[in-house]
Design an enzyme around this catalytic site. Structure first.
Site, PDB file in Angstrom:
ATOM      1  N   GLU A 275       0.748  -1.163   0.101  1.00  0.00           N
ATOM      2  CA  GLU A 275       0.052  -0.063   0.131  1.00  0.00           C
ATOM      3  C   GLU A 275       0.945   1.163  -0.118  1.00  0.00           C
ATOM      4  O   GLU A 275       1.893   1.466   0.856  1.00  0.00           O
ATOM      5  CB  GLU A 275      -0.758   0.082   1.364  1.00  0.00           C
ATOM      6  CG  GLU A 275      -2.048  -0.899   1.170  1.00  0.00           C
ATOM      7  CD  GLU A 275      -2.899  -0.467   2.516  1.00  0.00           C
ATOM      8  OE1 GLU A 275      -2.917   0.640   3.147  1.00  0.00           O
ATOM      9  OE2 GLU A 275      -3.755  -1.244   3.102  1.00  0.00           O
ATOM     10  N   GLU A 340     -13.490   5.657  -1.282  1.00  0.00           N
ATOM     11  CA  GLU A 340     -14.349   4.878  -0.419  1.00  0.00           C
ATOM     12  C   GLU A 340     -15.152   5.817   0.449  1.00  0.00           C
ATOM     13  O   GLU A 340     -14.532   5.974   1.581  1.00  0.00           O
ATOM     14  CB  GLU A 340     -13.698   3.881   0.042  1.00  0.00           C
ATOM     15  CG  GLU A 340     -13.042   2.755  -1.024  1.00  0.00           C
ATOM     16  CD  GLU A 340     -12.009   1.855  -0.439  1.00  0.00           C
ATOM     17  OE1 GLU A 340     -12.631   0.989   0.294  1.00  0.00           O
ATOM     18  OE2 GLU A 340     -10.705   1.925  -0.735  1.00  0.00           O
ATOM     19  N   LYS A 343     -15.089   4.894   4.450  1.00  0.00           N
ATOM     20  CA  LYS A 343     -13.831   4.701   5.357  1.00  0.00           C
ATOM     21  C   LYS A 343     -13.772   5.888   6.323  1.00  0.00           C
ATOM     22  O   LYS A 343     -14.356   7.197   6.067  1.00  0.00           O
ATOM     23  CB  LYS A 343     -12.564   4.756   4.328  1.00  0.00           C
ATOM     24  CG  LYS A 343     -12.426   3.303   3.791  1.00  0.00           C
ATOM     25  CD  LYS A 343     -11.327   3.355   2.735  1.00  0.00           C
ATOM     26  CE  LYS A 343      -9.920   3.436   3.674  1.00  0.00           C
ATOM     27  NZ  LYS A 343      -9.637   2.102   4.350  1.00  0.00           N
ATOM     28  N   GLU A 351      -9.204   9.632   4.376  1.00  0.00           N
ATOM     29  CA  GLU A 351      -9.284   8.475   4.092  1.00  0.00           C
ATOM     30  C   GLU A 351     -10.179   8.067   2.939  1.00  0.00           C
ATOM     31  O   GLU A 351     -10.064   7.076   2.187  1.00  0.00           O
ATOM     32  CB  GLU A 351      -9.731   7.466   5.247  1.00  0.00           C
ATOM     33  CG  GLU A 351      -8.575   7.146   6.174  1.00  0.00           C
ATOM     34  CD  GLU A 351      -8.706   5.630   6.939  1.00  0.00           C
ATOM     35  OE1 GLU A 351      -8.798   4.684   6.150  1.00  0.00           O
ATOM     36  OE2 GLU A 351      -8.812   5.739   8.102  1.00  0.00           O
TER      37      GLU A 351
END
Ligand SMILES: *[C@@H]1O[C@H](CO)[C@@H](O)[C@H](O)[C@H]1NC(C)=O
Length: 457
Positions: A275, A340, A343, A351
Site C-alpha cells: 500500500e 471509498e 472509510k 481516508e
C-alpha cells in the site's frame, strides 16, 4: 562515506560517469488496491472492465469476495486475495480450518482467476495486536494448505505489515522493528517468507509523516522530489524521497534482525509495497486535537497526482531500487482504486479521498498505467503541473529515461492480496496516519548541519 568509496573504486576502474546518474533500478509491476468500503461503487464486473481499459494488470483485494474473484477470471490480471484478520485465530489454531479456507477462497477460483498471493491478515500487529501471536502460525497453516493442494509454487503467502512496525526509521541504516515483535514475530515470519520464496509486504505512506510533521518533513521530500537530499550519516547514502528512506529503513530492519548475510539479503527476500498513496482532498481526523481536524493542506489533487504518478512511473521505468538496494525488484500497489465513502472517522475524512477514480469511474486526475512505448521522459516532458514537472525532471535526471519500459513478462510472479476492511475497525490508512505520526519524528531529516547537499555526479 560509502558513496565516496564508490567514487574512488569506480573512477579508478574508469567506469562511465553515467553510472552515478542511476542510483536506482529494479523491476516490478504496479497494481492497485481494490477496496470496497463504500456504498456507491460499481459492480465487480464493471470494475474489472475499468482495470482492463486502464492497463492495470495487478490487483489486491481485502477479502476473497466471490463476485470479484469471478469477475477477474480469464482476464490475466494477477490477484492477491486476503484472509481477513477475523479468520486468523482459527487458521492459526486449526490446520483443517486453513485448508478449508484455501479450498473455498483460492483453489475454487484458480487458475481461471490468476491468484498469485494470499495475504494472511492485514496490518495485524497494528490493527489487531491481540492477534499478533496468531499471525505466523496462521501463515504457516495457510502455506501448508497451499502445499497440500499443489498450489504452493504458484501462490505465495505473505502479510501486509504497517510501517509502524518499524520503530526506528531514521537514519535508514538504523532501521529496527519494534522490540516486542522483532524476535517473536518478525523473525519467524521472515524465515517463512524466505523458505517459501515469498515477499515481505509493507504499507508505507509518506503523506502521513508529512502531515504529522510538516515542519520537519518537507512536502517535496514526501512527494519523492527533494532536491537537496537527506544524508544517512552512517552510510553516506543520500535520500531525495522519503519513500526510499522508509523502504531502506525496512530493508535495514530486516537485515539488522536477520543478519546482513542472512535471509534478508538482496535477491533472497524481496519487499513488496502493498500500500502507498496520497489523498486528493479531505481532512485528517485527529482524535487528540480536534481543533486541528481541518488541517491537511497537503491532501490535494495536485499532490495526489504528483505522488501517485511518481510511484507509477518509477515502476514503469524500471526504477524500483533504493539507495541501499539499488537493484531491488519490488511490486507496488497503489492505494486505492476508488474513493471509498465509508472509510475513516467521519465525513470528509482524508481516508475517503485516496482513490485514483471516483465511484462513477472518472479519473480524479490524469495517470497512465501503460508502459511507455517511447522514451518515458520525452513522452512526459511538459506533462502535469509544476510539481509533477519537477518530479519528472528529477527522475529523468536520475536515469529513469535510460531504462525504458519495464518488462513485466520477464520477471517471476510477484506479491500480494487483500479484502474489504470492516468499517468499524481502524483501516490501513488510519493506521498509517495515526501510528506513523509516532514514526515520523524518527523519519525526520537530521539536523541542518548534516543536511548538506551531496553531489551525486
Ligand atoms: C523503540 O526504539 C526506542 C529507541 O531506540 C527504544 O527506546 C524503544 O524501547 C523502542 N520501542 C519498542 C517498542 O521497540
Amino acid at each position: 562515506m560509502a558513496l565516496s568509496l564508490l567514487h574512488v573504486v569506480f573512477l579508478g576502474a574508469a567506469m562511465p560517469l553515467l553510472l552515478f546518474c542511476t542510483p536506482a533500478a529494479g523491476a516490478g509491476v504496479v497494481g492497485v488496491n481494490y477496496g470496497r468500503v463504500a456504498n456507491n461503487l460499481p459492480d465487480p464486473a464493471s470494475v474489472v472492465q475499468l482495470l482492463k481499459q486502464n492497463g492495470i494488470t495487478m490487483v489486491k483485494i481485502f477479502d476473497a469476495f466471490p463476485q470479484s474473484l469471478r469477475a477477474l477470471a480469464n482476464t490475466g490480471i494477477k490477484v492477491t486475495v486476503m484472509m481477513p484478520n477475523g479468520n486468523l485465530a482459527d487458521a492459526a489454531r486449526d490446520p483443517g480450518y486453513a485448508l478449508g479456507w484455501v479450498r473455498r477462497n483460492v483453489k475454487a477460483y484458480y487458475p481461471d482467476t490468476q491468484i498469485h498471493d494470499v495475504a494472511v491478515g492485514n496490518e495485524v500487529s497494528y490493527s489487531s495486536p491481540d492477534l499478533t501471536w496468531s499471525l505466523v502460525p496462521a501463515m504457516t497453516n495457510v502455506q501448508k494448505a497451499l502445499a497440500d493442494l499443489g498450489l504452493a509454487d504458484a501462490i505465495k503467502v505473505t502479510t501486509p505489515v504497517a510501517f509502524s512496525a518499524v520503530n526506528v526509521s531514521f537514519p535508514p541504516s538504523a532501521g529496527r522493528f519494534l522490540d516486542d515483535i522483532a524476535q517473536p514475530v518478525m523473525r519467524p515470519m521472515l524465515d517463512l517468507l524466505q523458505r517459501t520464496g515469498s515477499y515481505f509486504s509493507i504499507n508505507i505512506y509518506p503523506f502521513a509523516a508529512h502531515d504529522a510533521h510538516p515542519d520537519v518533513i518537507p512536502l517535496d521530500y514526501a512527494l519523492g522530489n527533494y532536491t537537496p537530499g537527506v544524508v544517512d550519516p552512517v552510510t553516506g547514502l543520500v535520500y531525495h524521497s522519503l519513500l526510499d528512506a522508509q523502504l531502506d529503513a525496512t530493508y535495514f530492519a530486516m537485515e539488522n534482525l536477520m543478519g546482513a548475510g542472512g535471509a534478508a539479503r538482496d535477491g533472497i527476500l524481496r519487499a513488496s509495497l502493498t500500500e502507498s498513496g496520497w489523498p486528493s482532498g479531505g481532512r485528517v481526523a485527529r482524535p487528540q486535537a480536534v481543533a486541528e481536524a481541518d488541517g491537511a493542506p497537503a491532501a490535494s489533487v495536485a499532490n495526489a497526482q504528483a505522488y501517485n504518478n511518481y510511484l507509477i512511473n518509477r515502476v514503469l521505468s524500471g526504477n524500483t531500487g533504493t539507495p541501499h538496494r539499488p537493484d531491488a525488484d519490488m511490486d507496488v500497489y497503489i492505494f486505492a482504486l476508488f474513493n471509498e465513502n465509508q472509510k475513516g472517522l467521519g465525513p470528509d475524512d482524508v481516508e475517503q479521498h485516496f482513490g485514483l477514480f471516483y465511484p462513477n469511474m472518472q479519473k480524479v486526475y490524469p495517470f497512465d498505467f501503460n508502459p511507455p512505448t517511447e522514451s518515458w521522459c520525452v513522452a512526459n516532458a511538459g506533462a502535469g503541473g509544476a510539481r509533477l514537472k519537477a518530479g519528472l525532471d528529477y527522475a529523468c535526471g536520475h536515469g529513469a529515461d535510460r531504462r525504458g519500459p519495464s518488462n513485466p513478462a520477464g520477471r517471476a510472479s510477484s506479491p500480494t492480496p487483500w479484502s474489504r476492511t470492516p468499517r468499524t475497525r481502524s483501516t490501513a490508512t488510519t493506521c498509517a496516519i495515526t501510528r506513523q505520526a509516532g514514526c515520523a519524528t524518527s523519519a525526520a531529516p537530521p539536523p541542518s548541519s548534516t543536511r548538506h547537499q551531496v553531489n551525486l555526479h
